[in-house]
Design a protein around this motif. Structure first.
Motif, PDB file in Angstrom:
ATOM      1  N   GLN A  48       0.808  -1.220   0.000  1.00  0.00           N
ATOM      2  CA  GLN A  48       0.000   0.000   0.000  1.00  0.00           C
ATOM      3  C   GLN A  48       0.843   1.272   0.000  1.00  0.00           C
ATOM      4  N   PHE A  49       2.148   1.162   0.017  1.00  0.00           N
ATOM      5  CA  PHE A  49       2.993   2.354   0.060  1.00  0.00           C
ATOM      6  C   PHE A  49       2.916   3.095  -1.275  1.00  0.00           C
ATOM      7  N   HIS A  50       2.486   4.340  -1.237  1.00  0.00           N
ATOM      8  CA  HIS A  50       2.363   5.148  -2.439  1.00  0.00           C
ATOM      9  C   HIS A  50       2.329   6.616  -2.037  1.00  0.00           C
ATOM     10  N   LEU A  51       2.490   7.483  -3.011  1.00  0.00           N
ATOM     11  CA  LEU A  51       2.390   8.925  -2.800  1.00  0.00           C
ATOM     12  C   LEU A  51       1.084   9.396  -3.434  1.00  0.00           C
ATOM     13  N   THR A  52       0.136   9.807  -2.613  1.00  0.00           N
ATOM     14  CA  THR A  52      -1.154  10.244  -3.123  1.00  0.00           C
ATOM     15  C   THR A  52      -1.048  11.636  -3.726  1.00  0.00           C
ATOM     16  N   LEU A  53      -1.497  11.765  -4.968  1.00  0.00           N
ATOM     17  CA  LEU A  53      -1.558  13.069  -5.625  1.00  0.00           C
ATOM     18  C   LEU A  53      -2.915  13.732  -5.387  1.00  0.00           C
ATOM     19  N   ARG A  54      -3.971  12.911  -5.354  1.00  0.00           N
ATOM     20  CA  ARG A  54      -5.277  13.438  -4.980  1.00  0.00           C
ATOM     21  C   ARG A  54      -6.216  12.312  -4.603  1.00  0.00           C
ATOM     22  N   PHE A  55      -6.902  12.493  -3.475  1.00  0.00           N
ATOM     23  CA  PHE A  55      -7.953  11.575  -3.053  1.00  0.00           C
ATOM     24  C   PHE A  55      -9.267  12.076  -3.633  1.00  0.00           C
ATOM     25  N   LEU A  56      -9.955  11.202  -4.370  1.00  0.00           N
ATOM     26  CA  LEU A  56     -11.189  11.592  -5.050  1.00  0.00           C
ATOM     27  C   LEU A  56     -12.443  11.172  -4.289  1.00  0.00           C
ATOM     28  N   GLY A  57     -12.318  10.159  -3.441  1.00  0.00           N
ATOM     29  CA  GLY A  57     -13.479   9.681  -2.723  1.00  0.00           C
ATOM     30  C   GLY A  57     -14.427   8.919  -3.628  1.00  0.00           C
ATOM     31  N   ARG A  98      -1.091  11.528  14.350  1.00  0.00           N
ATOM     32  CA  ARG A  98      -2.268  10.827  13.861  1.00  0.00           C
ATOM     33  C   ARG A  98      -1.989  10.113  12.534  1.00  0.00           C
ATOM     34  N   VAL A  99      -1.038  10.619  11.784  1.00  0.00           N
ATOM     35  CA  VAL A  99      -0.587   9.967  10.558  1.00  0.00           C
ATOM     36  C   VAL A  99       0.931   9.882  10.601  1.00  0.00           C
ATOM     37  N   ILE A 100       1.452   8.696  10.327  1.00  0.00           N
ATOM     38  CA  ILE A 100       2.893   8.454  10.325  1.00  0.00           C
ATOM     39  C   ILE A 100       3.333   8.339   8.866  1.00  0.00           C
ATOM     40  N   TRP A 101       4.353   9.111   8.476  1.00  0.00           N
ATOM     41  CA  TRP A 101       4.697   9.162   7.067  1.00  0.00           C
ATOM     42  C   TRP A 101       6.204   9.294   6.848  1.00  0.00           C
ATOM     43  N   SER A 102       6.600   8.991   5.619  1.00  0.00           N
ATOM     44  CA  SER A 102       7.940   9.302   5.151  1.00  0.00           C
ATOM     45  C   SER A 102       7.817  10.421   4.128  1.00  0.00           C
ATOM     46  N   GLY A 103       8.648  11.425   4.256  1.00  0.00           N
ATOM     47  CA  GLY A 103       8.579  12.553   3.338  1.00  0.00           C
ATOM     48  C   GLY A 103       9.133  12.212   1.962  1.00  0.00           C
ATOM     49  N   PRO A 130      -9.783  19.750  -2.267  1.00  0.00           N
ATOM     50  CA  PRO A 130      -8.340  19.503  -2.315  1.00  0.00           C
ATOM     51  C   PRO A 130      -7.684  20.003  -1.040  1.00  0.00           C
ATOM     52  N   GLU A 131      -6.581  19.362  -0.677  1.00  0.00           N
ATOM     53  CA  GLU A 131      -5.888  19.780   0.540  1.00  0.00           C
ATOM     54  C   GLU A 131      -5.357  21.193   0.385  1.00  0.00           C
ATOM     55  N   ALA A 132      -5.361  21.927   1.502  1.00  0.00           N
ATOM     56  CA  ALA A 132      -4.940  23.325   1.461  1.00  0.00           C
ATOM     57  C   ALA A 132      -3.465  23.456   1.103  1.00  0.00           C
ATOM     58  N   HIS A 133      -2.671  22.499   1.569  1.00  0.00           N
ATOM     59  CA  HIS A 133      -1.234  22.544   1.280  1.00  0.00           C
ATOM     60  C   HIS A 133      -0.771  21.138   0.938  1.00  0.00           C
ATOM     61  N   PHE A 134      -0.295  20.960  -0.284  1.00  0.00           N
ATOM     62  CA  PHE A 134       0.171  19.652  -0.718  1.00  0.00           C
ATOM     63  C   PHE A 134       1.578  19.401  -0.183  1.00  0.00           C
ATOM     64  N   SER A 135       1.761  18.233   0.429  1.00  0.00           N
ATOM     65  CA  SER A 135       3.063  17.827   0.947  1.00  0.00           C
ATOM     66  C   SER A 135       3.306  16.375   0.538  1.00  0.00           C
ATOM     67  N   GLY A 136       4.267  16.144  -0.331  1.00  0.00           N
ATOM     68  CA  GLY A 136       4.543  14.801  -0.803  1.00  0.00           C
ATOM     69  C   GLY A 136       4.954  13.877   0.334  1.00  0.00           C
ATOM     70  N   HIS A 137       4.282  12.745   0.465  1.00  0.00           N
ATOM     71  CA  HIS A 137       4.626  11.812   1.535  1.00  0.00           C
ATOM     72  C   HIS A 137       4.066  10.421   1.219  1.00  0.00           C
ATOM     73  N   ILE A 138       4.620   9.434   1.877  1.00  0.00           N
ATOM     74  CA  ILE A 138       4.138   8.060   1.797  1.00  0.00           C
ATOM     75  C   ILE A 138       3.665   7.676   3.193  1.00  0.00           C
ATOM     76  N   THR A 139       2.387   7.379   3.331  1.00  0.00           N
ATOM     77  CA  THR A 139       1.823   7.048   4.640  1.00  0.00           C
ATOM     78  C   THR A 139       2.257   5.653   5.074  1.00  0.00           C
ATOM     79  N   LEU A 140       2.713   5.550   6.307  1.00  0.00           N
ATOM     80  CA  LEU A 140       3.124   4.268   6.883  1.00  0.00           C
ATOM     81  C   LEU A 140       2.090   3.735   7.877  1.00  0.00           C
ATOM     82  N   GLY A 141       1.363   4.617   8.533  1.00  0.00           N
ATOM     83  CA  GLY A 141       0.389   4.181   9.526  1.00  0.00           C
ATOM     84  C   GLY A 141      -0.544   5.303   9.935  1.00  0.00           C
ATOM     85  N   ARG A 142      -1.701   4.923  10.460  1.00  0.00           N
ATOM     86  CA  ARG A 142      -2.686   5.887  10.958  1.00  0.00           C
ATOM     87  C   ARG A 142      -3.000   5.542  12.416  1.00  0.00           C
TER      88      ARG A 142
END
Length: 202
Positions: A48-57, A98-103, A130-142
């Motif tokens: 599941q490791f990926h860099l989200t560009l946009r969540f569409l729901g 609340r969210v653990i990530w790698s930059g 859309p998120e107010a400020h985009f920050s590239g990251h890969i989520t590791l845990g919630r």
């Protein structure tokens, strides 16, 4: 996008992390997990490791073909670019993880440009803001629930990775991914893949 009662797909647009970086992140994640065995954290799998560009729901299934066409058109003129994964961090901050990530960062600004291109191409297919400020990251845990001492232990474990590189890559594709939710967590299914312009093709 008009309201509809038809079937919907939970979708997002992302860059997949290559296998060597997934391996490095999985090892770092394992060390973090050992530090907070009693905390309630949903850890993502390496798949599941990926860099989200946009969540569409929720996107109506009948609109997926048009969405795919819009993304294909948007991505066909976007060049590939170098990215680097490093560091472990938390949203919203270290005191309240609340969210653990790698930059994930780039030195050219191309990641932010690609994010803007994807955002523009998908605006008509989502009700998600859309998120107010985009920050590239890969989520590791919630983090679902964590005590103060476990939060401190988690931050201490993450500090060992300050500045540590997990690898570099130049993404050549963008993925449209469907997320299927279940009691055991989410599973991801790639719907479409769009090629970026490589140096050889310019």
């Amino acid at each position: 996008m008009a309201e509809t009662s038809e079937e919907t797909w939970r979708l997002f647009v992302a860059l997949e992390a290559p296998e060597p970086i997934k391996d490095a992140l999985a090892k770092a994640q394992a060390r973090l997990r050992r530090a907070v065995l009693d905390a309630s954290i949903r850890w993502l799998t390496r798949e599941q490791f990926h860099l989200t560009l946009r969540f569409l729901g929720a996107v109506p299934a009948g609109h997926v073909d048009d969405l795919t066409a819009a993304l294909e058109t948007a991505c066909k003129n976007c060049p590939t670019f170098p990215l680097r994964a490093r560091h472990i961090g938390f949203f919203p901050n270290d005191s309240f993880p609340r969210v653990i990530w790698s930059g994930v960062s780039d030195e050219t600004g191309a990641l932010a440009q690609l994010h803007g291109t994807v955002r523009h191409a998908t605006n008509d297919f989502t009700h998600e803001k859309p998120e107010a400020h985009f920050s590239g990251h890969i989520t590791l845990g919630r983090v679902k629930e964590i005590r103060a001492r476990d939060s401190q232990a988690l931050c201490a474990a993450a500090a060992d990775f300050r500045g540590v590189p997990f690898g570099a890559w130049a993404p050549s594709t963008v993925d449209l991914i469907r997320s299927r939710l279940s009691g055991s967590g989410a599973t991801y299914e790639r719907v479409s893949r769009f090629a970026l312009v490589t140096a050889d093709a310019r």
